[in-house]
Design a protein around this motif. Structure first.
Motif, PDB file in Angstrom:
ATOM      1  N   ASP A 399     -19.776  36.782  30.945  1.00  7.87           N
ATOM      2  CA  ASP A 399     -19.845  35.341  30.708  1.00  7.87           C
ATOM      3  C   ASP A 399     -18.996  34.977  29.492  1.00  7.87           C
ATOM      4  N   HIS A 400     -18.624  33.736  29.442  1.00  8.37           N
ATOM      5  CA  HIS A 400     -17.963  33.109  28.293  1.00  8.37           C
ATOM      6  C   HIS A 400     -16.812  33.957  27.741  1.00  8.37           C
ATOM      7  N   ILE A 401     -15.731  33.998  28.498  1.00  6.07           N
ATOM      8  CA  ILE A 401     -14.514  34.658  28.041  1.00  6.07           C
ATOM      9  C   ILE A 401     -13.787  33.702  27.096  1.00  6.07           C
ATOM     10  N   ILE A 402     -13.531  34.169  25.858  1.00  6.22           N
ATOM     11  CA  ILE A 402     -12.999  33.323  24.794  1.00  6.22           C
ATOM     12  C   ILE A 402     -11.711  33.930  24.238  1.00  6.22           C
ATOM     13  N   PHE A 403     -10.661  33.112  24.111  1.00  9.30           N
ATOM     14  CA  PHE A 403      -9.454  33.517  23.397  1.00  9.30           C
ATOM     15  C   PHE A 403      -9.582  33.023  21.955  1.00  9.30           C
ATOM     16  N   SER A 404      -9.445  33.938  20.986  1.00  9.48           N
ATOM     17  CA  SER A 404      -9.746  33.582  19.601  1.00  9.48           C
ATOM     18  C   SER A 404      -8.950  34.455  18.640  1.00  9.48           C
ATOM     19  N   ASN A 405      -8.901  34.051  17.385  1.00 12.34           N
ATOM     20  CA  ASN A 405      -8.370  34.899  16.317  1.00 12.34           C
ATOM     21  C   ASN A 405      -9.485  35.534  15.502  1.00 12.34           C
ATOM     22  N   LYS A 406     -10.701  35.468  16.023  1.00  7.71           N
ATOM     23  CA  LYS A 406     -11.852  36.117  15.412  1.00  7.71           C
ATOM     24  C   LYS A 406     -12.470  37.045  16.449  1.00  7.71           C
ATOM     25  N   LEU A 407     -12.408  38.335  16.204  1.00  5.97           N
ATOM     26  CA  LEU A 407     -12.926  39.324  17.142  1.00  5.97           C
ATOM     27  C   LEU A 407     -14.452  39.393  17.049  1.00  5.97           C
ATOM     28  N   MET A 408     -15.111  39.343  18.205  1.00 11.01           N
ATOM     29  CA  MET A 408     -16.578  39.386  18.241  1.00 11.01           C
ATOM     30  C   MET A 408     -17.024  40.606  19.044  1.00 11.01           C
ATOM     31  N   ASN A 409     -16.761  41.773  18.493  1.00  6.13           N
ATOM     32  CA  ASN A 409     -17.109  43.011  19.190  1.00  6.13           C
ATOM     33  C   ASN A 409     -18.345  43.681  18.595  1.00  6.13           C
ATOM     34  N   HIS A 410     -19.230  42.880  17.993  1.00  8.26           N
ATOM     35  CA  HIS A 410     -20.392  43.449  17.309  1.00  8.26           C
ATOM     36  C   HIS A 410     -21.507  43.865  18.256  1.00  8.26           C
ATOM     37  N   GLN A 411     -21.376  43.565  19.535  1.00 11.18           N
ATOM     38  CA  GLN A 411     -22.332  43.978  20.567  1.00 11.18           C
ATOM     39  C   GLN A 411     -23.754  43.511  20.259  1.00 11.18           C
ATOM     40  N   LEU A 412     -23.842  42.265  19.816  1.00 13.81           N
ATOM     41  CA  LEU A 412     -25.115  41.581  19.648  1.00 13.81           C
ATOM     42  C   LEU A 412     -25.168  40.387  20.585  1.00 13.81           C
ATOM     43  N   GLU A 413     -26.375  39.943  20.888  1.00 11.85           N
ATOM     44  CA  GLU A 413     -26.544  38.768  21.715  1.00 11.85           C
ATOM     45  C   GLU A 413     -25.991  37.527  21.008  1.00 11.85           C
ATOM     46  N   HIS A 414     -25.788  36.469  21.781  1.00 12.81           N
ATOM     47  CA  HIS A 414     -25.331  35.215  21.192  1.00 12.81           C
ATOM     48  C   HIS A 414     -26.520  34.554  20.503  1.00 12.81           C
ATOM     49  N   ALA A 415     -26.523  34.609  19.180  1.00 10.52           N
ATOM     50  CA  ALA A 415     -27.636  34.077  18.392  1.00 10.52           C
ATOM     51  C   ALA A 415     -27.121  33.764  17.005  1.00 10.52           C
ATOM     52  N   GLN A 416     -27.951  33.125  16.193  1.00 12.79           N
ATOM     53  CA  GLN A 416     -27.650  32.931  14.781  1.00 12.79           C
ATOM     54  C   GLN A 416     -28.388  34.019  14.013  1.00 12.79           C
ATOM     55  N   TRP A 417     -27.625  34.974  13.479  1.00 11.59           N
ATOM     56  CA  TRP A 417     -28.196  36.153  12.849  1.00 11.59           C
ATOM     57  C   TRP A 417     -28.256  35.966  11.345  1.00 11.59           C
ATOM     58  N   LEU A 418     -29.370  36.377  10.763  1.00 15.00           N
ATOM     59  CA  LEU A 418     -29.534  36.277   9.321  1.00 15.00           C
ATOM     60  C   LEU A 418     -28.756  37.370   8.594  1.00 15.00           C
ATOM     61  N   ASP A 419     -28.580  38.511   9.243  1.00 18.37           N
ATOM     62  CA  ASP A 419     -27.909  39.662   8.632  1.00 18.37           C
ATOM     63  C   ASP A 419     -27.325  40.501   9.761  1.00 18.37           C
ATOM     64  N   TYR A 420     -26.060  40.875   9.648  1.00 19.99           N
ATOM     65  CA  TYR A 420     -25.411  41.666  10.692  1.00 19.99           C
ATOM     66  C   TYR A 420     -25.599  43.167  10.493  1.00 19.99           C
ATOM     67  N   GLY A 421     -26.201  43.574   9.394  1.00 17.84           N
ATOM     68  CA  GLY A 421     -26.367  44.988   9.120  1.00 17.84           C
ATOM     69  C   GLY A 421     -27.414  45.639  10.002  1.00 17.84           C
ATOM     70  N   PRO A 422     -27.472  46.979   9.999  1.00 12.92           N
ATOM     71  CA  PRO A 422     -28.416  47.699  10.855  1.00 12.92           C
ATOM     72  C   PRO A 422     -29.802  47.870  10.247  1.00 12.92           C
ATOM     73  N   ASP A 423     -29.978  47.464   8.971  1.00 12.44           N
ATOM     74  CA  ASP A 423     -31.238  47.745   8.284  1.00 12.44           C
ATOM     75  C   ASP A 423     -31.748  46.502   7.554  1.00 12.44           C
ATOM     76  N   TYR A 424     -32.103  45.490   8.327  1.00 12.11           N
ATOM     77  CA  TYR A 424     -32.671  44.275   7.736  1.00 12.11           C
ATOM     78  C   TYR A 424     -33.557  43.620   8.787  1.00 12.11           C
ATOM     79  N   TYR A 425     -34.868  43.538   8.494  1.00 15.25           N
ATOM     80  CA  TYR A 425     -35.820  43.110   9.522  1.00 15.25           C
ATOM     81  C   TYR A 425     -37.021  42.420   8.875  1.00 15.25           C
TER      82      TYR A 425
END
Length: 653
Positions: A399-425
């Motif tokens: 879904d949602h194929i986007i052409f951009s100058n910002k790569l979004m390969n973080h393999q997270l769902e489409h959401a507003q994340w408070l922290d992108y790190g692996p150890d924050y909960y």
């Protein structure tokens, strides 16, 4: 009495306390991986921060252990406070309310812990119960008439309770984690609760939803506030939603809904969102993508996506129209079986496949993307392929194929994340029961620096787990709606040693000679100004053949934290597989500069990018000899201006 005599008497009087403090400091320093300025308990387990209240001039932190602080920096661990239960259940997460008006009848200014009672084995319903303290939180006694809220569900947990002044009633946000739903209840007295409403259906809609919170935040540059709901998405992420609260219902803002539900405001140009007219834009070869439109996947945007059937032996492909590559990245939401070339999305130029991506064996669509900078100007097409006749986990959804100058390969769902790190909960905010006396309108938060995938395997002998740095929160308006901005609390500055400064033009790799910490307990505030296309960053925790690499690529606007080789812990294969790896997050340069505010504390790093627009928090577990810091810039020079401080341990006080 002479002044010198009084001084000697004072030394004699305070010597035992000074000796005790010094012994405590030495004990902490000797414990490998024990944080020097993040809070951790002396022993045992710490996880979700609970019962964050500011009361009688002290900040309280509970995890059903207890610690207090006058400044959010220096903490005093208190005796474990919970008394009077029968020992059959576990204390799961919750909150503390300070009943200044004695609405409950437990006593004026009583502290009431509201938490989840959990029985072993997930066989009995989770219920919300009370324990009461009349000694400022030193001891809590189990309420005889528990539970106070029971909906007969096995999973029903993590109540956050606060007093809502407009209708003078207590409010509770509590989660039904397995169905990803937040319920809101209200009570006049903390004992009798009635249902108000529920919230669900936005953001990351899979895995357990835990540890909700609902609070107001000020909007930067405006004399207004908005309500924010934050939710832990297991095992290690926190998402948030901005909107309004009328005392009974949380209503997300229209722009928040449009961004989360439809993707409006994402950086880039939408090539296809698969909503309408798909057959006119794509060619079909084979039957795989015509068999079923009812693929059971989650977290796609809008109402449509491209997908092959889960239980079908049909094969085939979808072929896009040809386009010219004009951006450095192609992003897309992707789910499905991990079958490499047989089930994938591919970028094809002529007869050659230049990029390919496959699913992660889940039914959850997550952001993936390709760096295509060297292909700009080429004519290309996309192919979505299911050539695997197997009926077991053999499908793909895009879904949602986007052409951009910002790569979004973080393999997270489409959401507003408070922290992108692996150890924050499990983030929660402090509730101000001394209104106007200290906190004012400031909102402080705290999270657990852990990850349920490997929390039980971390190499600490003094205990398990520690909390993040407290953060100061505000809201900022952006193209995609409101964004939470997070800064480390300014009180942390009191831990700083002498300031070291440097301004250098970096080409290749060079040591940071102006700052050589004697221990991994330090803070760096750096501004990077790169030349065009220079890839730059810092190697932290360098030594003994290991390092923690923090790098930035301005072409794709990606900040990467690489901890594939940072720990000296000889781990089992399962831990290494889950722990080692690269973590990426999208963040754009600001006026051609990248601002990084970095906190290193023995076993962790927290990176605040562009003054709190994006955060990366991660556990690290290096040896005590990994003290080196390197600067690097490849593909051109980068100017680096930085300030750095060693940080004192909080256990010195």
């Amino acid at each position: 009495m002479q002044k010198i005599e009084r001084y000697i008497l004072l030394l004699i009087a305070f010597a035992p306390m000074c000796l005790k403090a010094q012994q405590s400091r030495i004990e902490v320093i000797k414990q490998k991986y024990r944080p020097l300025y993040h809070f951790s308990p002396a022993k045992g387990w710490i996880g979700d921060p609970d019962g964050l209240v500011f009361n009688n001039g002290l900040y309280h932190l509970f995890w059903w252990g207890h610690a207090t602080s006058p400044d959010l920096v220096h903490w005093q661990e208190q005796p474990r406070p919970m008394k009077g239960d029968d020992g059959r259940f576990s204390y799961f997460s919750g909150s503390v309310a300070v009943d200044n008006s004695n609405t409950s009848g437990f006593g004026k200014k009583s502290m009431v812990a509201v938490f989840t009672r959990h029985f072993p084995g997930d066989t009995l319903p989770e219920t919300q119960v009370l324990s009461i303290s009349n000694d400022s939180g030193k001891t809590f006694h189990y309420y005889q008439n528990n539970p106070v809220l029971d909906i007969k569900k096995i999973f029903f947990r993590d109540p956050q309770v606060f007093f809502y002044q407009p209708d003078k009633r207590w409010k509770m946000v509590v989660t039904r984690p397995d169905i990803q739903q937040i319920c809101i209840y209200e009570s006049p007295d903390l004992k009798n609760w009635s249902y108000c409403s529920s919230f669900s259906g936005l953001g990351a809609k899979n895995s357990f939803w835990e540890c909700p919170d609902l609070f107001q935040l000020p909007v930067e540059g405006r004399n207004t506030k908005k309500w924010v709901m934050i939710i832990g998405r297991g095992p290690n992420k926190v998402q948030y939603f901005v909107g309004d609260f009328d005392g009974r219902q949380f209503i997300p803002a229209a722009r928040t809904v449009d961004y989360l539900k439809n993707g409006k405001g994402i950086d880039g140009i939408v090539f296809d969102d698969f909503e309408t007219g798909v057959e006119k834009r794509w060619k079909y070869d084979g039957a795989a993508f015509r068999v079923s439109k009812k693929l059971d996947v989650s977290d796609y945007l809008g109402n449509g996506f491209a997908g092959s059937a889960v239980k079908s032996s049909s094969t085939g492909k979808m072929i896009s129209q040809t386009f010219t590559i004009k951006h450095s990245a192609i992003n897309f939401l992707l789910a499905g079986g991990n079958h490499q070339q047989s089930i994938c999305i591919s970028l094809v130029i002529g007869k050659k496949v230049y990029r390919t991506a496959t699913g992660d064996n889940t039914k959850v669509l997550k952001w993936n993307g390709w760096d295509v900078r060297e292909l700009i100007g080429k004519r290309a097409r996309l192919e979505i392929i299911d050539s695997n006749p197997d009926t077991s986990n053999a499908y793909i959804a895009v879904d949602h194929i986007i052409f951009s100058n910002k790569l979004m390969n973080h393999q997270l769902e489409h959401a507003q994340w408070l922290d992108y790190g692996p150890d924050y909960y499990a983030t929660r905010t402090w509730r101000n029961y001394d209104a106007g006396k200290n906190m004012g309108d400031s909102v402080f938060s705290l999270g657990w620096m852990g990850n349920w995938q490997y929390a039980g395997k971390v190499p600490t002998t003094w205990g398990k787990g520690f909390e993040s740095l407290p953060r100061l929160l505000t809201l900022r308006q952006t193209n995609s709606g409101y964004q939470i901005i997070q800064q480390p609390v300014p009180q942390l500055a009191q831990l700083r040693g002498p300031e070291r400064r440097a301004t250098v033009n970096v080409t290749g790799s060079q040591k940071l000679d102006s700052f050589k910490p004697t221990k991994n307990s330090y803070e760096i505030a750096a501004v990077f100004t790169p030349s065009v296309k220079a890839n730059f960053g810092m190697s932290l925790l360098t030594g003994e053949g290991r390092k923690l690499l923090l790098s930035y690529d301005p072409v794709t606007s990606i900040l990467t934290l690489d901890r594939t080789n940072c720990t000296d812990f000889v781990a089992d294969t399962a831990f290494t597989r889950l722990f080692a790896g690269k973590i990426t997050a999208p963040v754009a340069l600001k006026n051609g500069k990248l601002h990084l505010h970095i906190f290193v504390d023995r076993a962790s790093v927290e990176v605040f990018a562009n003054e709190g627009e994006m955060i990366l928090s991660a556990a690290t577990f290096p040896s005590e000899e990994q003290l080196g810091i390197l600067l690097f810039s490849n593909g051109g020079p980068t100017n680096v201006s930085l300030k750095a401080w060693e940080l004192k341990t909080i256990w010195e006080q």
